[in-house]
Write an enzyme that holds these catalytic residues in place. Structure first.
Site, PDB file in Angstrom:
ATOM      1  N   LYS A 154       2.379  -8.426  -0.436  1.00 26.88           N
ATOM      2  CA  LYS A 154       1.684  -7.563  -1.398  1.00 26.88           C
ATOM      3  C   LYS A 154       2.456  -7.567  -2.720  1.00 26.88           C
ATOM      4  O   LYS A 154       3.679  -7.423  -2.724  1.00 26.88           O
ATOM      5  CB  LYS A 154       1.582  -6.148  -0.837  1.00 26.88           C
ATOM      6  CG  LYS A 154       0.769  -5.191  -1.695  1.00 26.88           C
ATOM      7  CD  LYS A 154       0.684  -3.818  -1.030  1.00 26.88           C
ATOM      8  CE  LYS A 154      -0.146  -2.860  -1.850  1.00 26.88           C
ATOM      9  NZ  LYS A 154      -0.236  -1.517  -1.228  1.00 26.88           N
ATOM     10  N   SER A 229      -5.370  -0.205  -0.924  1.00 29.44           N
ATOM     11  CA  SER A 229      -4.563  -1.040  -1.824  1.00 29.44           C
ATOM     12  C   SER A 229      -3.956  -2.263  -1.160  1.00 29.44           C
ATOM     13  O   SER A 229      -3.643  -3.243  -1.832  1.00 29.44           O
ATOM     14  CB  SER A 229      -3.453  -0.207  -2.477  1.00 29.44           C
ATOM     15  OG  SER A 229      -2.467   0.168  -1.551  1.00 29.44           O
ATOM     16  N   SER A 253      -2.595   2.707   3.568  1.00 31.68           N
ATOM     17  CA  SER A 253      -2.733   1.331   3.086  1.00 31.68           C
ATOM     18  C   SER A 253      -2.214   0.268   4.032  1.00 31.68           C
ATOM     19  O   SER A 253      -2.156  -0.903   3.656  1.00 31.68           O
ATOM     20  CB  SER A 253      -2.052   1.188   1.721  1.00 31.68           C
ATOM     21  OG  SER A 253      -2.776   1.887   0.738  1.00 31.68           O
TER      22      SER A 253
END
Length: 311
Positions: A154, A229, A253
Site C-alpha cells: 500500500k 482505503s 481497511s
C-alpha cells in the site's frame, strides 16, 4: 471452489507479452507453498513468477471507470459494467527500459523525479528475482522464507526504490523516501519481491480513489467497492496480480478488503509490527497482510507467523 467459480467471470487467458516462455505453472490461485515447491523442484524460477504476474498486471490493471474530466477532474465518474480492469496497482517496480518493453505507460514509473533510474543499488523486481535464481542455482537453497513471493505494498509505506506519496498527485522534489519502512526491509530480507505500490484511498482515507492513481475496483464486480482505503491491496491479491499484499487498518481497511475480495486479512496488535516509515500513523493504525489463504497470511507453514516476521 466457490472463489474460483466467482472469479471465472473475471479471469480470462492473459495474452503473451514480454516473455515467450510457455506458462507451464498456473499462477492463478497459486499459494506460497505452491510457488516454493515448484521452485525447489526446478520447475519454476523467481523470474518466471514475476513475469507471470506482470502478464496479469498488463491484462487487468487498466482503468475501470469512466472519467471524462480525467483523474483529477471534478466532473462525473461512472463505473463500467464488466470492465475486466481494476487499476489496483499504481506504481510498478520496473526500470524505465523494462517498463517500456512491457508496454506500461510512464505514469506507472517507479519514480517520476528520477527519469534515468539507473542506480544499481535499487534493483527492480526482475533484477531481484534474477539474483534469487542465481542464489538458488548455486546453493540449492531458498534465499529466505518468502523466496519467490511477489508482494504489493500500500502506497502509505516507505519504499526506497519506489515513489511513496500516499496517492497524492503533487510536484515532489524527490518522490522516493531515503529508506524502507522497517517492516518493508524485513519483508525484503525474508526474500519477498516487491513488484508494485498498491492504489489506495488517498492519505489512507476511507474511499476507493486517489488523485494520482484514480479509482480502483472490485474484481468480482467492477461496479462495487473493493473495500475502503486498502482496496487496491485487496483487489491485487484477489485478481492474482500478486501473491500477497500489505494493507493498513485504522477502522476497517484490512478486514473490509478481505471480506469484499474474498481473501484473508490479518490486522495484528499494533505494537507487534513497526509503523516506522508509514505516512499518517495514528493512534489505532495497524500494518497487516492480505493474502488468498490463511497459510499465506501466516507467511506459509515453514516460516514464522506474519506478525513475528514483520515485527
Amino acid at each position: 471452489m466457490l472463489r474460483q467459480l466467482a472469479l471465472a467471470s473475471f479471469i480470462v487467458l492473459a495474452p503473451s507479452l514480454a516473455s515467450t516462455q510457455p506458462a507451464k505453472f498456473q499462477i492463478e490461485e497459486a499459494t506460497i507453498e505452491d510457488i516454493q515447491a515448484a521452485i525447489l523442484k526446478r520447475e519454476l524460477t523467481s523470474t518466471r513468477v514475476v513475469q507471470l504476474y506482470l502478464n496479469r498486471i498488463k491484462a487487468y490493471n487498466g482503468t475501470c471507470v469512466r472519467m471524462p474530466d480525467g483523474v483529477l477532474g471534478a466532473g462525473p465518474i461512472t463505473p463500467i459494467k464488466n470492465a475486466r480492469q481494476l487499476n489496483a496497482l499504481m506504481t510498478l517496480n520496473l526500470r524505465p527500459t523494462t517498463r517500456a518493453k512491457w508496454g506500461f505507460d510512464a505514469r506507472k514509473a517507479r519514480s517520476l523525479t528520477d527519469s534515468a533510474d539507473q542506480d544499481p543499488a535499487m534493483p527492480d523486481a526482475l533484477e531481484v528475482a534474477a539474483r534469487q535464481d542465481a542464489h538458488f542455482a548455486s546453493t540449492g537453497q531458498l534465499i529466505g522464507p518468502l523466496h519467490g513471493v511477489v508482494i504489493s505494498i500500500k502506497d502509505q509505506y516507505d519504499t526506497f526504490d519506489m515513489r511513496t506519496t500516499a496517492g497524492m498527485d503533487a510536484a515532489f522534489a524527490n518522490d522516493r523516501p531515503p529508506r524502507d519502512a522497517t517492516f518493508v526491509k524485513r519483508l525484503r530480507d525474508a526474500g519477498a519481491i516487491l513488484i508494485a505500490k498498491a492504489n489506495l484511498g488517498e492519505m489512507g482515507t476511507p474511499n476507493s480513489r486517489s488523485s494520482f492513481g484514480g479509482p480502483f475496483c472490485n474484481p468480482y464486480d467492477t461496479e462495487r467497492s473493493p473495500g475502503t482505503s486498502s482496496g487496491g491491496s485487496g483487489a491485487s491479491v484477489a485478481a492474482n496480480l500478486v501473491t500477497c499484499s500489505i494493507g493498513e487498518e485504522t477502522g476497517g481497511s484490512i478486514h473490509h478488503p478481505a471480506k469484499n475480495n474474498s481473501i484473508v486479512g490479518l490486522a495484528p496488535t499494533q505494537e507487534l509490527v513497526s509503523r516506522d516509515g508509514m505516512i499518517g500513523a495514528a493512534l489505532n493504525t495497524r500494518v497487516g497482510p492480505l493474502c488468498r489463504t490463511v497459510n499465506d497470511a501466516e507467511c506459509s507453514r515453514s516460516s514464522p507467523a506474519t506478525i513475528r516476521r514483520m515485527s
